[in-house]
Design a protein around this motif. Structure first.
Motif, PDB file in Angstrom:
ATOM      1  N   GLU A 117      64.293 -21.113  -7.747  1.00 18.74           N
ATOM      2  CA  GLU A 117      65.721 -20.466  -7.601  1.00 18.74           C
ATOM      3  C   GLU A 117      66.124 -19.499  -8.603  1.00 18.74           C
ATOM      4  O   GLU A 117      66.211 -18.441  -8.319  1.00 18.74           O
ATOM      5  N   LYS A 118      66.373 -20.113  -9.873  1.00 22.58           N
ATOM      6  CA  LYS A 118      66.958 -19.301 -10.855  1.00 22.58           C
ATOM      7  C   LYS A 118      65.928 -18.491 -11.647  1.00 22.58           C
ATOM      8  O   LYS A 118      66.137 -17.375 -12.117  1.00 22.58           O
ATOM      9  N   GLY A 119      64.880 -19.006 -12.012  1.00 23.94           N
ATOM     10  CA  GLY A 119      63.747 -18.308 -12.635  1.00 23.94           C
ATOM     11  C   GLY A 119      64.176 -18.380 -13.974  1.00 23.94           C
ATOM     12  O   GLY A 119      64.714 -19.163 -14.734  1.00 23.94           O
ATOM     13  N   VAL A 120      63.769 -17.198 -14.612  1.00 19.98           N
ATOM     14  CA  VAL A 120      64.247 -16.961 -15.982  1.00 19.98           C
ATOM     15  C   VAL A 120      64.934 -15.979 -16.137  1.00 19.98           C
ATOM     16  O   VAL A 120      64.634 -14.637 -15.253  1.00 19.98           O
ATOM     17  N   GLN A 121      66.058 -15.953 -16.712  1.00 22.03           N
ATOM     18  CA  GLN A 121      67.142 -14.793 -16.907  1.00 22.03           C
ATOM     19  C   GLN A 121      67.619 -14.405 -17.996  1.00 22.03           C
ATOM     20  O   GLN A 121      67.412 -15.243 -19.235  1.00 22.03           O
ATOM     21  N   GLN A 122      68.028 -13.293 -18.219  1.00 26.52           N
ATOM     22  CA  GLN A 122      68.381 -12.802 -19.361  1.00 26.52           C
ATOM     23  C   GLN A 122      69.953 -13.243 -19.594  1.00 26.52           C
ATOM     24  O   GLN A 122      70.856 -12.772 -18.617  1.00 26.52           O
ATOM     25  N   ALA A 123      70.228 -14.084 -20.562  1.00 27.42           N
ATOM     26  CA  ALA A 123      71.680 -14.374 -20.512  1.00 27.42           C
ATOM     27  C   ALA A 123      72.455 -14.262 -21.770  1.00 27.42           C
ATOM     28  O   ALA A 123      71.708 -14.448 -22.846  1.00 27.42           O
ATOM     29  N   GLN A 124      73.683 -14.132 -22.073  1.00 24.69           N
ATOM     30  CA  GLN A 124      74.443 -14.182 -23.074  1.00 24.69           C
ATOM     31  C   GLN A 124      75.248 -15.431 -23.270  1.00 24.69           C
ATOM     32  O   GLN A 124      75.822 -16.053 -22.532  1.00 24.69           O
ATOM     33  N   ASP A 125      75.070 -15.996 -24.668  1.00 32.27           N
ATOM     34  CA  ASP A 125      75.661 -17.214 -24.889  1.00 32.27           C
ATOM     35  C   ASP A 125      77.072 -16.956 -25.345  1.00 32.27           C
ATOM     36  O   ASP A 125      77.404 -16.222 -26.324  1.00 32.27           O
ATOM     37  N   SER A 126      78.131 -17.549 -24.510  1.00 29.19           N
ATOM     38  CA  SER A 126      79.636 -17.752 -24.906  1.00 29.19           C
ATOM     39  C   SER A 126      79.983 -18.039 -26.223  1.00 29.19           C
ATOM     40  O   SER A 126      80.952 -17.766 -26.771  1.00 29.19           O
ATOM     41  N   HIS A 127      79.036 -18.960 -26.903  1.00 30.83           N
ATOM     42  CA  HIS A 127      79.493 -19.611 -28.055  1.00 30.83           C
ATOM     43  C   HIS A 127      79.122 -18.784 -29.196  1.00 30.83           C
ATOM     44  O   HIS A 127      80.019 -18.518 -30.201  1.00 30.83           O
ATOM     45  N   ASP A 128      77.907 -17.948 -29.250  1.00 28.80           N
ATOM     46  CA  ASP A 128      77.376 -17.278 -30.649  1.00 28.80           C
ATOM     47  C   ASP A 128      77.502 -15.585 -30.091  1.00 28.80           C
ATOM     48  O   ASP A 128      77.244 -14.916 -31.184  1.00 28.80           O
ATOM     49  N   GLY A 129      77.393 -15.319 -28.793  1.00 24.91           N
ATOM     50  CA  GLY A 129      77.259 -13.964 -28.274  1.00 24.91           C
ATOM     51  C   GLY A 129      75.865 -13.516 -28.225  1.00 24.91           C
ATOM     52  O   GLY A 129      75.671 -12.471 -28.163  1.00 24.91           O
ATOM     53  N   ASN A 130      74.822 -14.137 -28.804  1.00 26.96           N
ATOM     54  CA  ASN A 130      73.665 -13.848 -28.766  1.00 26.96           C
ATOM     55  C   ASN A 130      72.970 -13.699 -27.192  1.00 26.96           C
ATOM     56  O   ASN A 130      73.289 -14.184 -26.419  1.00 26.96           O
ATOM     57  N   ILE A 131      71.938 -12.925 -27.273  1.00 25.72           N
ATOM     58  CA  ILE A 131      71.315 -12.634 -25.896  1.00 25.72           C
ATOM     59  C   ILE A 131      70.207 -13.693 -25.908  1.00 25.72           C
ATOM     60  O   ILE A 131      69.093 -13.469 -26.821  1.00 25.72           O
ATOM     61  N   TYR A 132      69.775 -14.434 -24.923  1.00 25.21           N
ATOM     62  CA  TYR A 132      68.770 -15.286 -24.866  1.00 25.21           C
ATOM     63  C   TYR A 132      67.894 -15.054 -23.639  1.00 25.21           C
ATOM     64  O   TYR A 132      68.426 -14.626 -22.675  1.00 25.21           O
ATOM     65  N   ALA A 133      66.594 -15.555 -23.336  1.00 26.77           N
ATOM     66  CA  ALA A 133      66.083 -15.733 -22.079  1.00 26.77           C
ATOM     67  C   ALA A 133      66.379 -17.282 -21.785  1.00 26.77           C
ATOM     68  O   ALA A 133      65.930 -18.340 -22.510  1.00 26.77           O
ATOM     69  N   LEU A 134      66.731 -17.273 -20.610  1.00 25.36           N
ATOM     70  CA  LEU A 134      67.122 -18.695 -20.275  1.00 25.36           C
ATOM     71  C   LEU A 134      66.391 -19.069 -18.988  1.00 25.36           C
ATOM     72  O   LEU A 134      66.176 -18.744 -18.002  1.00 25.36           O
ATOM     73  N   LYS A 135      65.398 -20.044 -19.323  1.00 21.61           N
ATOM     74  CA  LYS A 135      64.595 -20.600 -18.249  1.00 21.61           C
ATOM     75  C   LYS A 135      65.060 -22.000 -17.283  1.00 21.61           C
ATOM     76  O   LYS A 135      65.371 -22.883 -18.209  1.00 21.61           O
ATOM     77  N   THR A 136      65.198 -21.851 -16.119  1.00 18.05           N
ATOM     78  CA  THR A 136      65.897 -23.127 -15.471  1.00 18.05           C
ATOM     79  C   THR A 136      64.999 -23.860 -14.524  1.00 18.05           C
ATOM     80  O   THR A 136      64.680 -22.828 -13.585  1.00 18.05           O
ATOM     81  N   TYR A 137      64.940 -24.911 -14.470  1.00 19.76           N
ATOM     82  CA  TYR A 137      64.365 -25.802 -13.553  1.00 19.76           C
ATOM     83  C   TYR A 137      65.443 -26.131 -12.719  1.00 19.76           C
ATOM     84  O   TYR A 137      66.460 -27.004 -13.208  1.00 19.76           O
TER      85      TYR A 137
END
Length: 400
Positions: A117-137
């Protein structure tokens, strides 16, 4: 209010509790450490500091409850730097960052595979503001969620051990969300050139372009060899090496997706045998021993990487000649069958011979004998990762 069993670990910035029955420290995110026998004079709030180097996630951690008290209360925690017990309050309780919307999804990078469903997404962390790749099972029910716990813990352990390799994506943190039935990895970098699969497909579809330059081809082969050497020397078999699991970022080429990997750290052998489940590799790249249910080891990874080396030099052939027929006998060709079958029927041998006999392709000739060795049907006649790396370094004109 019920007594809160969770204790704040300032060194790791997360909570843990004691499991005296199994002699373990259980951390809020599922990490586990062996429990040293404490002195009778120490209180429950003052355990001996867990040793970071002994860190070893266990599948059993997923079965332990998370804190049920979501309120704030005065806690006592142990400061590992001073050894002092300090009363503070209020302390934040462990939170479910996935359920609480910590990450703002910017775009989807990849769908499919095991990341339902969600796969791998580009996401911004609201805690530190950094951009990450978010891989979700994403699990469909609590039974599937509990069943996946061991695989998730294994993948966390593997990625933690490989964190120092410049040729593997970095796991920044991981999350378990029993509320949303999800497991997630937060990783960097977000590959700005996509996957090797996309890069290869683009070269084959646009022969007038030169994506696979001479220098890029040589450095790609070298860095892939270095990366596999790093993976194997950390007692890991990747088991699913394919272009979609290799990322390009700036001048780096990175291995990713260790969801099917074998961690043989602490075992006397890296070998497995018996039938491999259908989902336990990508069948197009799997070695012959996988289909024959024969013993498999790290040299099975070598076969998979040999297939990718063949695809890379084929893409270089297209870039040099502008002729699209060089994609034949690869997964991108119209008449593709599994690579191990094309080894058995001689198609791979004939393809390598045609490359070797074309003077326009002299810059890749040095790699063709190595690819032939990597794709041998006999597992024991393939090079190991050290031999592969030495051969690449010896033949690479860009390595001084």
């Amino acid at each position: 209010m019920a007594e809160n069993p969770w204790i704040w670990d300032t060194a790791r910035a997360k909570y843990y509790r004691f499991d005296h029955a199994n002699q373990l420290y259980i951390f809020e995110d599922g990490d586990v450490l062996p429990l040293s026998t404490p002195s009778p004079t120490l209180t429950r709030e003052e355990p001996p500091a867990p040793v970071v180097s002994a860190f070893a996630p266990l599948a059993a951690a997923a079965a332990y409850p998370t804190p049920s008290d979501s309120g704030s209360s005065t806690q006592t925690y142990f400061t590992h730097s001073t050894g002092a017990s300090i009363a503070v309050g209020p302390c934040p309780q462990p939170t479910d960052d996935l359920a609480n919307g910590r990450y703002k999804v910017l775009r989807t990078l990849e769908r499919g595979g095991q990341t339902r469903e969600k796969g791998v997404q580009q996401a911004q962390d609201s805690h530190d503001g950094n951009i990450y790749a978010l891989k979700t099972y994403v699990c469909h029910n609590v039974y599937q969620y509990n069943d996946r716990a061991a695989n998730f813990d294994r993948e966390v352990s593997i990625m933690s051990r490989l964190s120092q390799s410049p040729h593997v994506v970095k796991m920044i943190r991981s999350h378990k969300s029993p509320e949303t039935l999800e497991y997630a990895f937060v990783m960097q970098p977000v590959a700005n050139q996509g996957s090797l699969l996309y890069y290869l497909r683009s070269q084959f579809r646009s022969p007038q372009m030169v994506l696979f330059s001479d220098s890029f081809t040589h450095m790609a082969l070298l860095n892939l060899a270095k990366g596999l050497h790093d993976i194997h020397r950390h007692s890991v078999r990747h088991k699913d090496i394919k272009p979609g699991n290799i990322l390009l970022h700036d001048d780096d080429i990175l291995y990713t997706d260790f969801g099917l990997s074998l961690d043989f750290n602490g075992y006397s052998t890296d070998e497995t045998d018996g039938p491999d489940p259908e989902h336990d590799c990508t069948r197009a790249y799997a070695a012959a021993e996988t289909f024959a249910h024969k013993p498999r080891n790290r040299r099975s990874d070598i076969f998979c990487l040999g297939c990718i080396f063949l695809e890379i030099v084929s893409a270089r052939c297209v870039a040099i000649t502008g002729e699209t027929e060089w994609e034949d006998d690869t997964i991108f060709g119209d008449d593709f069958v599994r690579y191990h079958e094309m080894v058995a029927n001689g198609r791979i041998h004939r393809k390598l011979e045609s490359m070797l006999n074309d003077d326009r392709l002299h810059s890749i000739h040095r790699y063709l004998p190595l690819i032939s060795k990597m794709m041998r049907a006999d597992r024991d006649k393939r090079p190991d990762a050290i031999q592969l790396l030495n051969d690449i370094v010896h033949n690479n004109p860009y390595v001084s």
